[in-house]
Design an enzyme around this catalytic site. Sequence first.
Site, short mmCIF file in Angstrom:
data_model
loop_
_atom_site.label_atom_id
_atom_site.label_comp_id
_atom_site.label_asym_id
_atom_site.label_seq_id
_atom_site.Cartn_x
_atom_site.Cartn_y
_atom_site.Cartn_z
N THR A 217 -9.20 13.98 57.73
CA THR A 217 -7.52 13.70 57.87
C THR A 217 -7.09 12.33 57.46
O THR A 217 -7.68 11.88 57.28
CB THR A 217 -8.12 13.80 59.54
OG1 THR A 217 -8.60 14.82 60.03
CG2 THR A 217 -6.32 12.81 60.14
N LYS B 41 -1.64 18.63 61.87
CA LYS B 41 -3.08 16.98 62.11
C LYS B 41 -2.80 15.62 63.10
O LYS B 41 -3.40 15.79 63.89
CB LYS B 41 -4.39 17.18 60.98
CG LYS B 41 -5.30 16.15 61.68
CD LYS B 41 -6.48 17.28 63.11
CE LYS B 41 -7.49 16.66 63.45
NZ LYS B 41 -8.45 16.51 62.42
N LYS C 171 -8.00 5.76 63.01
CA LYS C 171 -7.43 5.90 61.86
C LYS C 171 -6.27 6.71 62.11
O LYS C 171 -4.73 6.88 61.47
CB LYS C 171 -8.32 6.29 61.00
CG LYS C 171 -7.81 6.39 58.63
CD LYS C 171 -7.98 8.42 59.15
CE LYS C 171 -9.07 8.92 59.20
NZ LYS C 171 -9.26 10.22 58.92
#
Length: 307
Positions: free
Chosen positions: A107, A182, A250
Amino acid sequence: MSQEMNELSPESTRLGWIGTGVMGTSMCGHLMDAGYRMTVFNRTVEKAKPLVEKGATLADSVGALAANSDVVFTIVGFPSDVREVILGADGVLASAQSGAIIVDMTTSQPSLAKEIAAAAALKGVASIDAPVSGGDTGARNAALSIMVGGEAAAYQRVEPLLRLMGKTIVHQGPAGCGQHTKMVNQTLIASGMIAICEALLYAYRAGLDIPTVLKSVSSGAAGSWSLSNLAPRMLENDFDPGFFVEHFQKDMRIALEEASRMKLALPGLALASQLYQALAAQGHQRDGTQALILALASLNGFDWQQR
């Protein structure tokens, strides 16, 4: 391998896998179970040991792996890791052969996915971004959702490989679209995790039998993957990582940066980011995302693990 060769069969295709962590080991293992020859690399060599014992070849560098692979999969921690592993001086692109395919399942940033695709095209290499959702359970059971960005032709070639790792595989559009999808996924999860934790705290303070409550609510309109899979872990004080808190932080940073660029206000995501920052500050950055219950319990003046 020739670009014209369409079938990535176990007999003719050499695979490379970079990143043998919580999810990567299982995902790579599914490809090996299907008969594919596999070369693996991990910065911490010990973490690659289970795959080597299964029959994989251990590479001593990313470049060596890329030079001997037709398709290279990467699933590492942060965008900076993706940049180093793929675009670095000894990265995948420095050694990949023309006609190879890079599948980044980390990701990461949509903009970085576009940059990699452009750099790869200059070398005659295809690149797709294919982040996943489903955590350690989905990885073990080959039941991941895989969100793909990149050229349709490259996606069509690797789709059979992706189907060995996931159940829901959808091509979302050009490079970066997998990563954007995502971010949608992570935005949904972020606020949902707050709701799950708050609901469990409410049930606890109300004196309810929480497992019984979960039976009632998990199959109705409030049901979700996180509720069914992570709420039971919270009850058992099981905070082992299916997905690290620091990696989720993150992801939320990336989503908030993209939202800011698109002039979107996402206050729910911002709140979730702040709560996870508090959780990390309490020393839980390497726990699973379900550890958020600890921070919210602390906010209410008690220790969830000692309830």
